[in-house]
Design an enzyme around this catalytic site. Structure first.
Site, PDB file in Angstrom:
ATOM      1  N   GLY A 129       1.102  -1.899  -0.274  1.00  0.00           N
ATOM      2  CA  GLY A 129       0.052  -0.094   0.042  1.00  0.00           C
ATOM      3  C   GLY A 129       0.902   1.219  -0.319  1.00  0.00           C
ATOM      4  O   GLY A 129       0.320   2.185  -0.473  1.00  0.00           O
ATOM      5  N   ASP A 134      -4.991   1.756  11.153  1.00  0.00           N
ATOM      6  CA  ASP A 134      -6.549   1.533  10.634  1.00  0.00           C
ATOM      7  C   ASP A 134      -6.591   0.799  12.578  1.00  0.00           C
ATOM      8  O   ASP A 134      -6.289   1.273  12.853  1.00  0.00           O
ATOM      9  CB  ASP A 134      -7.695   0.061  10.524  1.00  0.00           C
ATOM     10  CG  ASP A 134      -8.822   0.206   9.849  1.00  0.00           C
ATOM     11  OD1 ASP A 134      -9.523   0.407  10.480  1.00  0.00           O
ATOM     12  OD2 ASP A 134      -8.676  -1.290   9.851  1.00  0.00           O
ATOM     13  N   ASP A 171      -6.283  -0.502  -1.899  1.00  0.00           N
ATOM     14  CA  ASP A 171      -7.009  -1.178  -2.797  1.00  0.00           C
ATOM     15  C   ASP A 171      -7.954  -1.559  -2.124  1.00  0.00           C
ATOM     16  O   ASP A 171      -8.599  -1.898  -1.005  1.00  0.00           O
ATOM     17  CB  ASP A 171      -6.481  -2.305  -3.242  1.00  0.00           C
ATOM     18  CG  ASP A 171      -5.945  -3.517  -2.150  1.00  0.00           C
ATOM     19  OD1 ASP A 171      -5.482  -3.280  -0.845  1.00  0.00           O
ATOM     20  OD2 ASP A 171      -6.153  -4.606  -2.146  1.00  0.00           O
ATOM     21  N   ASP A 200       0.415   4.026   4.434  1.00  0.00           N
ATOM     22  CA  ASP A 200      -0.556   4.067   3.888  1.00  0.00           C
ATOM     23  C   ASP A 200      -1.485   4.627   4.842  1.00  0.00           C
ATOM     24  O   ASP A 200      -1.839   5.702   5.077  1.00  0.00           O
ATOM     25  CB  ASP A 200      -0.548   2.845   2.682  1.00  0.00           C
ATOM     26  CG  ASP A 200      -0.827   1.988   3.161  1.00  0.00           C
ATOM     27  OD1 ASP A 200      -0.715   1.296   3.671  1.00  0.00           O
ATOM     28  OD2 ASP A 200      -1.677   0.937   2.187  1.00  0.00           O
ATOM     29  N   LYS A 252      -7.365   6.276  11.284  1.00  0.00           N
ATOM     30  CA  LYS A 252      -8.833   6.011  11.793  1.00  0.00           C
ATOM     31  C   LYS A 252      -8.757   6.287  12.775  1.00  0.00           C
ATOM     32  O   LYS A 252      -8.479   5.387  13.583  1.00  0.00           O
ATOM     33  CB  LYS A 252      -9.302   5.298  10.990  1.00  0.00           C
ATOM     34  CG  LYS A 252      -9.517   4.723   9.368  1.00  0.00           C
ATOM     35  CD  LYS A 252      -9.972   3.350   9.081  1.00  0.00           C
ATOM     36  CE  LYS A 252      -9.915   3.328   7.315  1.00  0.00           C
ATOM     37  NZ  LYS A 252     -10.257   1.567   6.886  1.00  0.00           N
ATOM     38  N   ILE A 296     -11.528   2.879   2.464  1.00  0.00           N
ATOM     39  CA  ILE A 296     -11.109   4.067   1.235  1.00  0.00           C
ATOM     40  C   ILE A 296     -10.112   3.602   0.306  1.00  0.00           C
ATOM     41  O   ILE A 296      -9.627   2.458   0.832  1.00  0.00           O
ATOM     42  CB  ILE A 296     -10.616   5.302   1.946  1.00  0.00           C
ATOM     43  CG1 ILE A 296      -9.335   4.783   2.636  1.00  0.00           C
ATOM     44  CG2 ILE A 296     -11.755   6.090   2.770  1.00  0.00           C
ATOM     45  CD1 ILE A 296      -7.993   6.225   2.823  1.00  0.00           C
TER      46      ILE A 296
HETATM   47  P1  IMP Z   1      -4.405  -2.626  10.262  1.00  0.00           P
HETATM   48  O1  IMP Z   1      -5.708  -2.635  11.033  1.00  0.00           O
HETATM   49  O2  IMP Z   1      -4.328  -0.938  11.259  1.00  0.00           O
HETATM   50  O3  IMP Z   1      -3.464  -2.707  10.871  1.00  0.00           O
HETATM   51  O4  IMP Z   1      -4.446  -2.279   8.961  1.00  0.00           O
HETATM   52  C1  IMP Z   1      -4.418  -3.000   8.632  1.00  0.00           C
HETATM   53  C2  IMP Z   1      -4.172  -2.799   6.874  1.00  0.00           C
HETATM   54  O5  IMP Z   1      -5.814  -3.496   6.253  1.00  0.00           O
HETATM   55  C3  IMP Z   1      -3.708  -1.186   6.484  1.00  0.00           C
HETATM   56  O6  IMP Z   1      -2.395  -1.664   6.123  1.00  0.00           O
HETATM   57  C4  IMP Z   1      -4.125  -1.506   4.963  1.00  0.00           C
HETATM   58  O7  IMP Z   1      -3.649  -2.775   4.114  1.00  0.00           O
HETATM   59  C5  IMP Z   1      -5.625  -2.311   5.230  1.00  0.00           C
HETATM   60  N1  IMP Z   1      -6.866  -1.346   5.336  1.00  0.00           N
HETATM   61  C6  IMP Z   1      -6.925  -1.295   6.374  1.00  0.00           C
HETATM   62  N2  IMP Z   1      -8.273   0.284   6.780  1.00  0.00           N
HETATM   63  C7  IMP Z   1      -7.698   0.511   4.644  1.00  0.00           C
HETATM   64  C8  IMP Z   1      -9.083   0.866   3.620  1.00  0.00           C
HETATM   65  O8  IMP Z   1     -10.059   1.964   4.754  1.00  0.00           O
HETATM   66  N3  IMP Z   1      -8.715   0.544   2.487  1.00  0.00           N
HETATM   67  C9  IMP Z   1      -7.400  -0.041   2.236  1.00  0.00           C
HETATM   68  N4  IMP Z   1      -7.454  -0.991   2.822  1.00  0.00           N
HETATM   69  C10 IMP Z   1      -7.224  -0.511   4.102  1.00  0.00           C
HETATM   70 MG    MG Z   2      -0.454  -1.113   4.232  1.00  0.00          MG
END
Ligand code: IMP
Ligand code: MG
Length: 176
Positions: free
Chosen positions: A46, A104, A160, A101, A132, A154
């Site tokens: 990403g 979440d 993606d 990128d 977020k 998003i």
């Molecule tokens: P985490 O929940 O912070 O571990 O995020 C894990 C991964 O989920 C991120 O690195 C992104 O690849 C993907 N991700 C989280 N939120 C989104 C979104 O809104 N759109 C696309 N990919 C997302």
């Molecule tokens: Mg990522």
């Protein structure tokens, strides 16, 4: 409006707003790092677009590298083991700034931090273009945040939906 697979997405953040946010992060980091040469590490897939734009705006000497997180099942089939792929450089004594990128829930960044802490780094910092706050569940401090967004899915600018949308130069959000 655009369609990716079965879902529709509407425009959310323009290419200009993204550009301003990345410039702000680059200026902040330039100011914070006095005379050390950082290693910027993008997390694939990403972050390829944000890293590319970010380093063009970062005016001081720096190194750039990329890693990928891979997971495989450990001996007990229930425990997932995380591994960093692509890190073939001695980072002893270096300042590392991971460029994400999006952050979440924070699961990914917590695992990345644990993996990097096995190296003898000088500093480990985290920068993310999108964050977020309502979804974030972890204690780890995020040092640099480009744009805070609501807890909505998003796509675009590297992000993606099931493989599609990474090439979009602006960001779209899932249509209600
Ligand atoms: P985490 O929940 O912070 O571990 O995020 C894990 C991964 O989920 C991120 O690195 C992104 O690849 C993907 N991700 C989280 N939120 C989104 C979104 O809104 N759109 C696309 N990919 C997302
Ligand atoms: Mg990522």
């Amino acid at each position: 409006m655009i369609q990716l697979h079965d879902k529709q997405f509407v425009p959310f953040i323009s290419a200009e707003e993204i550009d301003v946010a990345i410039q702000k992060m680059a200026t902040q980091i330039e100011t914070d790092l006095v005379d050390e040469i950082p290693v910027f590490i993008g997390v694939l897939n990403g972050s390829f677009m944000v890293v590319s734009d970010f380093v063009k705006k970062y005016k001081k000497p720096c190194e750039v590298s990329f890693v990928k997180m891979a997971s495989y099942s450990g001996m007990a089939s229930t425990n997932e083991v995380k591994e960093l792929i692509g890190l073939n450089q001695d980072l002893t004594g270096r300042t590392i700034i991971v460029i994400e990128d999006i952050i979440d829930t924070g699961h990914t960044i917590v695992e990345l931090k644990a993996l990097f802490e096995q190296q003898n780094l000088k500093h480990f910092k985290i920068a993310t273009l999108f964050f977020k706050p309502e979804a974030y569940k972890k204690e780890v401090k995020i040092d640099y945040i480009g744009i805070q967004i609501p807890n909505k899915f998003i796509v675009g600018f590297g992000l993606d939906y099931d493989g599609l949308g990474r090439n979009l130069p602006e960001v779209y959000q899932l249509r209600d």
